[in-house]
Motif scaffolding. Structure first.
Motif, PDB file in Angstrom:
ATOM      1  N   ASN A 274      -4.576  58.091  21.955  1.00 65.41           N
ATOM      2  CA  ASN A 274      -5.955  57.971  22.410  1.00 65.41           C
ATOM      3  C   ASN A 274      -6.864  57.342  21.360  1.00 65.41           C
ATOM      4  O   ASN A 274      -7.564  56.359  21.635  1.00 65.41           O
ATOM      5  CB  ASN A 274      -6.494  59.343  22.812  1.00 65.41           C
ATOM      6  CG  ASN A 274      -7.883  59.264  23.419  1.00 65.41           C
ATOM      7  OD1 ASN A 274      -8.169  58.400  24.250  1.00 65.41           O
ATOM      8  ND2 ASN A 274      -8.761  60.156  23.000  1.00 65.41           N
ATOM      9  N   ASN A 275      -6.860  57.890  20.149  1.00 65.97           N
ATOM     10  CA  ASN A 275      -7.752  57.359  19.103  1.00 65.97           C
ATOM     11  C   ASN A 275      -7.403  55.926  18.737  1.00 65.97           C
ATOM     12  O   ASN A 275      -8.284  55.101  18.480  1.00 65.97           O
ATOM     13  CB  ASN A 275      -7.698  58.247  17.861  1.00 65.97           C
ATOM     14  CG  ASN A 275      -8.380  59.587  18.070  1.00 65.97           C
ATOM     15  OD1 ASN A 275      -9.249  59.716  18.928  1.00 65.97           O
ATOM     16  ND2 ASN A 275      -7.986  60.579  17.294  1.00 65.97           N
ATOM     17  N   LEU A 276      -6.109  55.624  18.728  1.00 67.63           N
ATOM     18  CA  LEU A 276      -5.672  54.272  18.383  1.00 67.63           C
ATOM     19  C   LEU A 276      -6.160  53.256  19.407  1.00 67.63           C
ATOM     20  O   LEU A 276      -6.512  52.127  19.062  1.00 67.63           O
ATOM     21  CB  LEU A 276      -4.139  54.242  18.298  1.00 67.63           C
ATOM     22  CG  LEU A 276      -3.470  52.906  17.970  1.00 67.63           C
ATOM     23  CD1 LEU A 276      -3.928  52.401  16.606  1.00 67.63           C
ATOM     24  CD2 LEU A 276      -1.958  53.053  18.001  1.00 67.63           C
ATOM     25  N   LEU A 277      -6.206  53.662  20.673  1.00 70.13           N
ATOM     26  CA  LEU A 277      -6.521  52.721  21.746  1.00 70.13           C
ATOM     27  C   LEU A 277      -7.990  52.690  22.130  1.00 70.13           C
ATOM     28  O   LEU A 277      -8.412  51.805  22.873  1.00 70.13           O
ATOM     29  CB  LEU A 277      -5.692  53.074  22.988  1.00 70.13           C
ATOM     30  CG  LEU A 277      -4.187  52.854  22.857  1.00 70.13           C
ATOM     31  CD1 LEU A 277      -3.456  53.428  24.056  1.00 70.13           C
ATOM     32  CD2 LEU A 277      -3.865  51.372  22.710  1.00 70.13           C
ATOM     33  N   LEU A 278      -8.777  53.624  21.633  1.00 72.08           N
ATOM     34  CA  LEU A 278     -10.173  53.705  22.049  1.00 72.08           C
ATOM     35  C   LEU A 278     -10.916  52.383  21.890  1.00 72.08           C
ATOM     36  O   LEU A 278     -11.672  51.963  22.771  1.00 72.08           O
ATOM     37  CB  LEU A 278     -10.902  54.807  21.263  1.00 72.08           C
ATOM     38  CG  LEU A 278     -10.773  56.218  21.804  1.00 72.08           C
ATOM     39  CD1 LEU A 278     -11.511  57.190  20.901  1.00 72.08           C
ATOM     40  CD2 LEU A 278     -11.314  56.318  23.224  1.00 72.08           C
TER      41      LEU A 278
END
Length: 285
Positions: A274-278
């Motif tokens: 999630n954080n990587l793709l935000l």
């Protein structure tokens, strides 16, 4: 130390070497690797591994480096005069500009083959390494990136239909991103259904990544982007086909689809990705 720092440190400690009397080839080999970049593909791979078994991250670093080497080779060749004829990459002068075409071609060739050497020598089981090599050679080869690049170059100044444009960029860009996720799942021993789900998700992420890139090419300067921009005039880009507003709408719709797919993953994978793709799922205004 976070995953990105771990990978960067590993990369800098394992840059390719070529101890000969050639005056600049060894420097040229490592220049574009060491120049930075998003490290998006190796981070996808390592994030998936980390979601299942943190102890496997260290053993996965050579595979992640091989993936980044193959991606970097594609950029070096993509920038050549026969392709995009770009002057800037990752904020630095492109290799053919700094040295010459021959150096850039051979550095690309070297990084391509070195990628598979890295995977072959990783401290993982042979079965896992063979599966990773199968994925990377397919998605980075004639079934993926290569045919996408061939179509992209051949059809310059010829307008493609939307389905053809999507085929082009699924192969040129998205498959290597999808393969990054699948390779991570193979190393982490996720089941086949999860591997396939991650791969399909990666295709959508890769296509979104390309639409975003086309938008940035249209709206950013070379200094802002760190690479040559305003260079897609003869290319089949989403902005050229759909217009800037149409490309933005397409990106927003695909970002919404990717968000829903991300939520459907198990909790560990969701948290890992999630954080990587935000930053890639943001809405354009």
């Amino acid at each position: 130390m976070n995953l990105l720092e771990t990978f960067e440190n590993y990369l800098k400690s394992n840059l390719p070497v070529s101890k000969t009397f050639h005056p600049h080839f060894e420097n040229a080999l490592s220049l574009m690797l060491d120049a930075g970049g998003k490290r998006f593909r190796p981070m996808l791979l390592l994030s998936v591994v980390n979601s299942k078994n943190t102890l496997l991250v260290k053993s996965s670093l050579p595979v992640a480096l091989g993936l980044e080497m193959l991606h970097t080779y594609s950029l070096v060749h993509d920038d050549l005069p026969a392709m995009d004829n770009a002057d800037l990459r990752r904020g630095f002068e492109t290799l053919h500009k700094k040295y010459d075409d021959v150096t850039a071609i051979l550095v690309g060739d070297a990084l391509n083959t070195e990628a598979f050497k890295q995977i072959a020598n990783a401290p993982l089981s042979n079965d896992v390494k063979i599966e990773c090599i199968k994925v990377l050679s397919s998605d980075g080869g004639i079934d993926g990136m290569i045919i996408g690049q061939a179509i992209d170059c051949f059809f310059e100044n010829q307008k493609l239909e939307l389905s053809q444009l999507e085929f082009l960029h699924i192969h040129k860009t998205a498959k290597l991103i999808a393969g990054s996720l699948k390779m991570g799942a193979i190393i982490a021993n996720y089941d086949l259904a999860t591997q396939d789900k991650l791969y399909d998700f990666g295709i959508d992420i890769g296509l979104l990544f390309q639409i975003q890139d086309d938008i940035l090419d249209e709206t950013q300067t070379a200094i802002e982007a760190g690479k040559t921009t305003q260079n897609d005039g003869a290319k089949n880009s989403f902005v050229n086909l759909l217009g800037l507003e149409g490309a933005i709408n397409a990106a927003n719709e695909l970002a919404l689809k990717c968000e829903e797919s991300l939520k459907s993953l198990d909790e560990n994978l969701y948290n890992a990705l999630n954080n990587l793709l935000l930053k890639y799922l943001y809405r354009h205004k």
